[in-house]
Design a protein around this motif. Structure first.
Motif, PDB file in Angstrom:
ATOM      1  N   ARG A 150       0.829  -1.211   0.000  1.00 58.48           N
ATOM      2  CA  ARG A 150       0.000   0.000   0.000  1.00 58.48           C
ATOM      3  C   ARG A 150       0.861   1.257   0.000  1.00 58.48           C
ATOM      4  O   ARG A 150       0.531   2.255  -0.659  1.00 58.48           O
ATOM      5  CB  ARG A 150      -0.936  -0.014   1.201  1.00 58.48           C
ATOM      6  CG  ARG A 150      -2.075  -1.027   1.069  1.00 58.48           C
ATOM      7  CD  ARG A 150      -2.769  -1.277   2.378  1.00 58.48           C
ATOM      8  NE  ARG A 150      -3.896  -2.206   2.231  1.00 58.48           N
ATOM      9  CZ  ARG A 150      -4.470  -2.837   3.246  1.00 58.48           C
ATOM     10  NH1 ARG A 150      -4.018  -2.660   4.501  1.00 58.48           N
ATOM     11  NH2 ARG A 150      -5.488  -3.650   3.028  1.00 58.48           N
ATOM     12  N   LYS A 205       3.548   1.578  -1.441  1.00 61.71           N
ATOM     13  CA  LYS A 205       4.091   1.714  -2.801  1.00 61.71           C
ATOM     14  C   LYS A 205       3.006   2.114  -3.803  1.00 61.71           C
ATOM     15  O   LYS A 205       3.257   2.174  -5.008  1.00 61.71           O
ATOM     16  CB  LYS A 205       4.747   0.405  -3.227  1.00 61.71           C
ATOM     17  CG  LYS A 205       5.996   0.078  -2.399  1.00 61.71           C
ATOM     18  CD  LYS A 205       6.539  -1.305  -2.722  1.00 61.71           C
ATOM     19  CE  LYS A 205       7.758  -1.619  -1.846  1.00 61.71           C
ATOM     20  NZ  LYS A 205       8.278  -2.985  -2.050  1.00 61.71           N
ATOM     21  N   GLY A 206       1.793   2.359  -3.302  1.00 60.08           N
ATOM     22  CA  GLY A 206       0.720   2.858  -4.152  1.00 60.08           C
ATOM     23  C   GLY A 206      -0.202   1.811  -4.729  1.00 60.08           C
ATOM     24  O   GLY A 206      -1.090   2.137  -5.523  1.00 60.08           O
ATOM     25  N   ARG A 207      -0.051   0.540  -4.339  1.00 60.04           N
ATOM     26  CA  ARG A 207      -0.911  -0.505  -4.868  1.00 60.04           C
ATOM     27  C   ARG A 207      -2.169  -0.634  -4.010  1.00 60.04           C
ATOM     28  O   ARG A 207      -2.139  -0.393  -2.802  1.00 60.04           O
ATOM     29  CB  ARG A 207      -0.170  -1.851  -4.932  1.00 60.04           C
ATOM     30  CG  ARG A 207       1.003  -1.825  -5.918  1.00 60.04           C
ATOM     31  CD  ARG A 207       1.639  -3.189  -6.067  1.00 60.04           C
ATOM     32  NE  ARG A 207       0.766  -4.172  -6.707  1.00 60.04           N
ATOM     33  CZ  ARG A 207       0.610  -4.305  -8.026  1.00 60.04           C
ATOM     34  NH1 ARG A 207       1.241  -3.477  -8.856  1.00 60.04           N
ATOM     35  NH2 ARG A 207      -0.174  -5.241  -8.523  1.00 60.04           N
TER      36      ARG A 207
END
Length: 479
Positions: free
Chosen positions: A418, A420-422
């Motif tokens: 999360r 890392k932007g996922r």
């Protein structure tokens, strides 16, 4: 919870291809009611759900939203967000800045000249402080209030847009509710029709982004100055102008006989009534020029606007229609509205010039124009044309611990991804078979399994759900 001992079952499930996701239309939901303890009567959706007992006995509350309003469950919210993103992207390309205002405004801001239909549709009331307030029926007066409030702290021209909710208590038809969201774009401080040309390009850009063509939709143009010139020809008193505008705005909605009757009731002569209707029936700018003359300001403005349309490249979208006057009292010049060429829907959007609005609030006037573009009619049009996008839910990863003692490591893996932007759905307390079905439902890209033997080696197992590819990867290197 699956256990590490179910390795054979796990391998079998991991090799199973996922079935393609079927996007099904939402089912019609029956009316739902909620039991509650109350002594009041609650009315929703036009029906009353009553709890008559005063001793705390159970009553019934209708779970439908109030009549003419909407809920936005996830699938509807995805569509709304997609549409609003398109509104914002077009506004960005046109170099407009976003602003916002309260939905609750002073009633005085919206109570204008008598006869204007919107003043009869207000959700207005007195608040607990004794102030007369209203749920805004449109956005332009709020915008004007903010422009006045900002005063000389801002430099002209202003190019502002907003996306806000509006409320009108009116008869509901297809594409018309008692609340809707509206995209407004407005320009203050630009007196020439360049402003209208810019606004119309924004509308066309939006249609093109949505896949709508000029064979689907057109934009009718005229000017309030056309009607003013006709009234001057027949020496009609100035104070009747707004009343006549409200009536002729119904052209195409009422029969000619009904329009003539309403105009005659204002005190107009039969000659003036016939002259107004004849001119407002014109669909050719050259014919209008023959009637009014080339030196009339309305004709000059419209000819310039059509020339701009050629230069911008949207001439095939627009047409002259003298009957377009728009129903709001504050318009002073060019007016326009977008329509579906099949004639099945009401106006998709509309707007025009309002150079004298600020003075009605006690301020110095500033030349201005803008448009309002509602969310309801455009969605109906997109449905008709088969242009609604597939907006199924999509998630990057599902993280699933195979044992209860691995819930902590699974939390760590999910948190890292999360950051890392996922988008990550952390699932636990479910069987592995359920997890696979869940992955299908939410269109997950990967399934990340945190197993005991893998975790002891600092690894996790990754399955790419679209290809069935699976492999192990170091937990710290998972991207």
């Amino acid at each position: 919870m699956a256990s590490a001992s179910s390795a054979a079952s796990l391998r079998h499930l991991l090799r199973r291809p996922l079935r393609p996701t079927l996007v099904r239309p939402p089912l019609l939901r029956p009316t739902r009611r909620l039991l509650c303890s109350s002594s009041s009567t609650l009315t929703h959706g036009g029906d009353s759900s009553t709890s008559t007992s005063s001793d705390g006995a159970l009553g019934v509350v209708d779970l439908n939203p109030p009549r003419g309003t909407r809920d936005f469950p996830p699938e509807e919210m995805r569509l709304r967000t997609w549409l609003f993103d398109n509104f914002r992207e077009v506004s960005r390309t046109m170099a407009f800045e976003e602003v916002d205002f309260p939905v609750l405004e002073s009633e005085a801001l919206f109570v204008r000249k008598a006869g204007e239909e919107i003043t009869q549709q207000l959700y207005n009331f007195e608040d607990k402080g004794g102030r007369r307030v209203v749920l805004r029926p449109e956005i332009t007066p709020s915008l004007a209030r903010l422009v006045i409030k900002q005063g000389k702290s801002v430099s002209l021209p202003l190019k502002w847009f907003t996306i806000g909710q509006c409320w009108r208590y009116e008869r509901m038809t297809r594409g018309r509710r008692r609340e809707h969201y509206q995209w407004n774009m407005d320009i203050f401080g630009m007196p020439k029709v360049r402003a209208e040309a810019e606004l119309i390009q924004a509308i066309v850009l939006l249609f093109e982004r949505l896949g709508i063509t000029s064979s689907d939709v057109g934009i009718r143009l005229s000017s309030r100055k056309v009607l003013q010139a006709v009234l001057n020809m027949y020496s009609v008193p100035e104070h009747l102008f707004t009343q006549v505008c409200v009536i002729v705005d119904k052209l195409g909605k009422l029969s000619r006989e009904e329009i003539e009757k309403e105009l005659t009731s204002t005190g107009l002569s039969s000659e003036a009534v016939q002259g107004i209707i004849e001119v407002l029936s014109l669909k050719s700018l050259s014919k209008l020029e023959e009637v009014l003359g080339s030196d009339v300001e309305a004709v000059a403005d419209l000819k310039k606007l059509f020339a701009f349309a050629e230069q911008y490249g949207y001439a095939d979208w627009i047409c002259f229609d003298a009957s377009v006057v728009r129903g709001l009292a504050y318009y002073t010049g060019v007016v326009f509205e977008a329509f579906d060429r099949e004639g099945e829907l009401r106006a998709i959007c509309g707007g025009g010039r309002y150079d004298r609005l600020l003075s009605t609030f006690g301020s110095e006037d500033v030349p201005a124009c803008g448009f309002g573009f509602g969310d309801a009619v455009i969605v109906e049009l997109l449905k008709e044309k088969g242009l609604l996008p597939d907006l199924a839910r999509q998630i990057d990863d599902i993280v699933f611990p195979l044992d209860e003692e691995l819930e902590g490591p699974a939390s760590s893996v999910a948190s890292s991804l999360r950051k890392k932007g996922r988008s990550v759905d952390l699932v636990e307390d479910k069987r592995l078979k359920w997890v696979f079905k869940h992955a299908e439902r939410i269109n997950a890209s990967r399934l990340i399994l945190v197993g005991k033997s893998e975790w002891e080696r600092g690894m996790v197992r990754v399955k790419i759900l679209s290809t069935r590819e699976e492999f192990e990867v170091k937990a710290g290197e998972l991207e």
